[in-house]
Scaffold this motif. Structure first.
Motif, PDB file in Angstrom:
ATOM      1  N   SER A 194       4.732   3.510  -4.944  1.00 28.36           N
ATOM      2  CA  SER A 194       3.779   4.230  -4.095  1.00 28.36           C
ATOM      3  C   SER A 194       4.405   5.335  -3.261  1.00 28.36           C
ATOM      4  CB  SER A 194       3.039   3.249  -3.188  1.00 28.36           C
ATOM      5  OG  SER A 194       3.951   2.580  -2.349  1.00 28.36           O
ATOM      6  N   ASP A 195       5.726   5.418  -3.213  1.00 32.90           N
ATOM      7  CA  ASP A 195       6.374   6.504  -2.466  1.00 32.90           C
ATOM      8  C   ASP A 195       6.266   7.841  -3.205  1.00 32.90           C
ATOM      9  OD1 ASP A 195       7.156   4.779  -0.439  1.00 32.90           O
ATOM     10  OD2 ASP A 195       9.090   4.357  -1.381  1.00 32.90           O
ATOM     11  N   ILE A 196       6.093   7.792  -4.495  1.00 32.09           N
ATOM     12  CA  ILE A 196       6.133   9.003  -5.328  1.00 32.09           C
ATOM     13  C   ILE A 196       5.080  10.048  -4.942  1.00 32.09           C
ATOM     14  CG2 ILE A 196       5.725   9.835  -7.695  1.00 32.09           C
ATOM     15  CD1 ILE A 196       7.311   7.369  -8.669  1.00 32.09           C
ATOM     16  N   PRO A 197       3.803   9.698  -4.728  1.00 31.71           N
ATOM     17  CA  PRO A 197       2.801  10.749  -4.514  1.00 31.71           C
ATOM     18  C   PRO A 197       2.522  11.107  -3.065  1.00 31.71           C
ATOM     19  CG  PRO A 197       1.668   8.686  -4.826  1.00 31.71           C
ATOM     20  CD  PRO A 197       3.155   8.394  -4.936  1.00 31.71           C
ATOM     21  N   THR A 198       3.305  10.631  -2.126  1.00 32.96           N
ATOM     22  CA  THR A 198       2.954  10.794  -0.707  1.00 32.96           C
ATOM     23  C   THR A 198       2.843  12.251  -0.250  1.00 32.96           C
ATOM     24  OG1 THR A 198       5.263  10.486  -0.061  1.00 32.96           O
ATOM     25  CG2 THR A 198       3.843   8.533  -0.002  1.00 32.96           C
ATOM     26  N   ALA A 199       3.509  13.165  -0.909  1.00 30.02           N
ATOM     27  CA  ALA A 199       3.419  14.582  -0.515  1.00 30.02           C
ATOM     28  C   ALA A 199       2.036  15.164  -0.774  1.00 30.02           C
ATOM     29  CB  ALA A 199       4.467  15.402  -1.260  1.00 30.02           C
ATOM     30  N   THR A 200       1.185  14.466  -1.548  1.00 28.69           N
ATOM     31  CA  THR A 200      -0.134  14.997  -1.905  1.00 28.69           C
ATOM     32  C   THR A 200      -1.267  14.423  -1.074  1.00 28.69           C
ATOM     33  OG1 THR A 200      -0.544  13.309  -3.586  1.00 28.69           O
ATOM     34  CG2 THR A 200       0.608  15.318  -4.300  1.00 28.69           C
ATOM     35  N   MET A 201      -0.943  13.529  -0.121  1.00 31.00           N
ATOM     36  CA  MET A 201      -2.011  12.837   0.610  1.00 31.00           C
ATOM     37  C   MET A 201      -1.615  12.561   2.054  1.00 31.00           C
ATOM     38  SD  MET A 201      -1.574   9.058  -1.096  1.00 31.00           S
ATOM     39  CE  MET A 201      -0.925   9.637  -2.658  1.00 31.00           C
ATOM     40  N   THR A 202      -2.631  12.246   2.840  1.00 35.84           N
ATOM     41  CA  THR A 202      -2.404  11.848   4.224  1.00 35.84           C
ATOM     42  C   THR A 202      -1.934  10.393   4.249  1.00 35.84           C
ATOM     43  OG1 THR A 202      -4.656  11.034   4.548  1.00 35.84           O
ATOM     44  CG2 THR A 202      -4.251  13.380   5.044  1.00 35.84           C
ATOM     45  N   PRO A 203      -1.341   9.967   5.355  1.00 34.02           N
ATOM     46  CA  PRO A 203      -0.965   8.556   5.482  1.00 34.02           C
ATOM     47  C   PRO A 203      -2.163   7.615   5.300  1.00 34.02           C
ATOM     48  CG  PRO A 203       0.131   9.836   7.170  1.00 34.02           C
ATOM     49  CD  PRO A 203      -0.847  10.762   6.494  1.00 34.02           C
ATOM     50  N   TRP A 204      -3.347   8.050   5.720  1.00 35.66           N
ATOM     51  CA  TRP A 204      -4.570   7.258   5.565  1.00 35.66           C
ATOM     52  C   TRP A 204      -4.794   6.912   4.091  1.00 35.66           C
ATOM     53  CZ3 TRP A 204      -8.251   4.776   8.279  1.00 35.66           C
ATOM     54  CH2 TRP A 204      -9.493   4.577   7.701  1.00 35.66           C
ATOM     55  N   GLN A 205      -4.697   7.877   3.202  1.00 31.05           N
ATOM     56  CA  GLN A 205      -4.904   7.629   1.770  1.00 31.05           C
ATOM     57  C   GLN A 205      -3.688   6.943   1.163  1.00 31.05           C
ATOM     58  OE1 GLN A 205      -7.548   7.654   0.079  1.00 31.05           O
ATOM     59  NE2 GLN A 205      -6.757   7.392  -1.978  1.00 31.05           N
ATOM     60  N   ALA A 206      -2.502   7.221   1.665  1.00 26.65           N
ATOM     61  CA  ALA A 206      -1.290   6.597   1.135  1.00 26.65           C
ATOM     62  C   ALA A 206      -1.344   5.079   1.262  1.00 26.65           C
ATOM     63  CB  ALA A 206      -0.058   7.156   1.846  1.00 26.65           C
ATOM     64  N   VAL A 207      -1.954   4.577   2.327  1.00 30.15           N
ATOM     65  CA  VAL A 207      -2.092   3.126   2.508  1.00 30.15           C
ATOM     66  C   VAL A 207      -2.911   2.530   1.368  1.00 30.15           C
ATOM     67  CG1 VAL A 207      -3.166   1.353   3.974  1.00 30.15           C
ATOM     68  CG2 VAL A 207      -1.796   3.163   5.004  1.00 30.15           C
ATOM     69  N   ARG A 208      -3.959   3.200   0.948  1.00 30.97           N
ATOM     70  CA  ARG A 208      -4.814   2.700  -0.140  1.00 30.97           C
ATOM     71  C   ARG A 208      -4.068   2.692  -1.472  1.00 30.97           C
ATOM     72  NH1 ARG A 208      -6.774   3.843   3.937  1.00 30.97           N
ATOM     73  NH2 ARG A 208      -8.776   3.301   4.775  1.00 30.97           N
ATOM     74  N   ILE A 209      -3.341   3.767  -1.745  1.00 30.24           N
ATOM     75  CA  ILE A 209      -2.566   3.835  -2.995  1.00 30.24           C
ATOM     76  C   ILE A 209      -1.481   2.761  -2.984  1.00 30.24           C
ATOM     77  CG2 ILE A 209      -0.995   5.266  -4.354  1.00 30.24           C
ATOM     78  CD1 ILE A 209      -3.992   6.071  -4.522  1.00 30.24           C
ATOM     79  N   ASP A 210      -0.807   2.603  -1.857  1.00 31.80           N
ATOM     80  CA  ASP A 210       0.233   1.588  -1.739  1.00 31.80           C
ATOM     81  C   ASP A 210      -0.337   0.192  -1.969  1.00 31.80           C
ATOM     82  OD1 ASP A 210       2.963   0.667  -0.994  1.00 31.80           O
ATOM     83  OD2 ASP A 210       1.868  -0.230   0.686  1.00 31.80           O
ATOM     84  N   ALA A 211      -1.500  -0.102  -1.395  1.00 33.16           N
ATOM     85  CA  ALA A 211      -2.112  -1.426  -1.554  1.00 33.16           C
ATOM     86  C   ALA A 211      -2.443  -1.704  -3.017  1.00 33.16           C
ATOM     87  CB  ALA A 211      -3.369  -1.529  -0.688  1.00 33.16           C
ATOM     88  N   TYR A 212      -2.964  -0.705  -3.719  1.00 39.73           N
ATOM     89  CA  TYR A 212      -3.325  -0.907  -5.124  1.00 39.73           C
ATOM     90  C   TYR A 212      -2.080  -1.091  -5.992  1.00 39.73           C
ATOM     91  CZ  TYR A 212      -5.682  -0.422  -9.571  1.00 39.73           C
ATOM     92  OH  TYR A 212      -6.157  -0.641 -10.830  1.00 39.73           O
TER      93      TYR A 212
END
Length: 179
Positions: free
Chosen positions: A75-93
């Motif tokens: 989940s660290d890979i796409p963080t430059a494309t999203m806010t921390p708010w959305q990063a939490v959702r991607i990380d959870a999935y």
């Protein structure tokens, strides 16, 4: 993307590729058409640098980088494309899939923007999407599902952070049954 962010990203991707290649080296059975026996070949390359200059290319970059993250189960890979708010959702999935010992190999088959609106600091992009995906075992790198296709009606809310448009929220409504 700063030099430090790019260096960390490249290191994370390289580590993921090494783990994947090590797993492939341990696979001795040839692919037979049986979903449990097909080897996931890491043929996807690292996506191009994200284009975050405007909402529509930012959404496309987000989709490319998130797909790559699902494939690498990182989940660290796409963080430059999203806010921390959305990063939490991607990380959870991704973490849920990792706990199940699975990754996702997905491909965007169609992306059609229905509408796009933008103000000084936020934007909304509505699109129709069609995806093909398949789960694979992280330890075996063998597919654990047949290929599936799904279509979505999506809405992306983006936020302007400095000079970069970042995906802040994603709403997806499935259109019809999985094939």
């Amino acid at each position: 993307m700063t030099y430090a962010h790019r260096t960390i990203l490249v290191a994370a991707v390289a580590l993921g590729l090494l783990v994947g290649l090590a797993g492939l080296a341990g696979c001795s059975r040839a692919a037979t058409g049986d979903p449990d026996n097909d080897v996931v070949v890491p043929d996807r390359v690292i996506p191009a640098d994200p284009d975050l200059s405007a909402p529509e290319p930012a959404v496309r970059s987000y989709l490319e980088w998130v797909s790559f993250a699902y494939r690498m189960a990182n989940s660290d890979i796409p963080t430059a494309t999203m806010t921390p708010w959305q990063a939490v959702r991607i990380d959870a999935y991704i973490e849920l899939n990792r706990q199940n010992g699975e990754g996702i190999d997905q491909e965007l088959l169609a992306f059609v923007v229905r509408s796009s609106s933008e103000d000084a600091t936020s934007a909304v992009v509505a699109a129709d999407e069609r995806w093909r995906f398949r789960y694979f075992g992280l330890n075996t790198l063998r597919y654990t599902s047949d290929p599936l296709e799904v279509s979505y009606e999506t809405t992306y809310t983006l936020t302007l952070v400095g000079d970069r448009w970042l995906v802040d929220q994603v709403e997806a409504e499935p259109l019809g049954p999985l094939e």
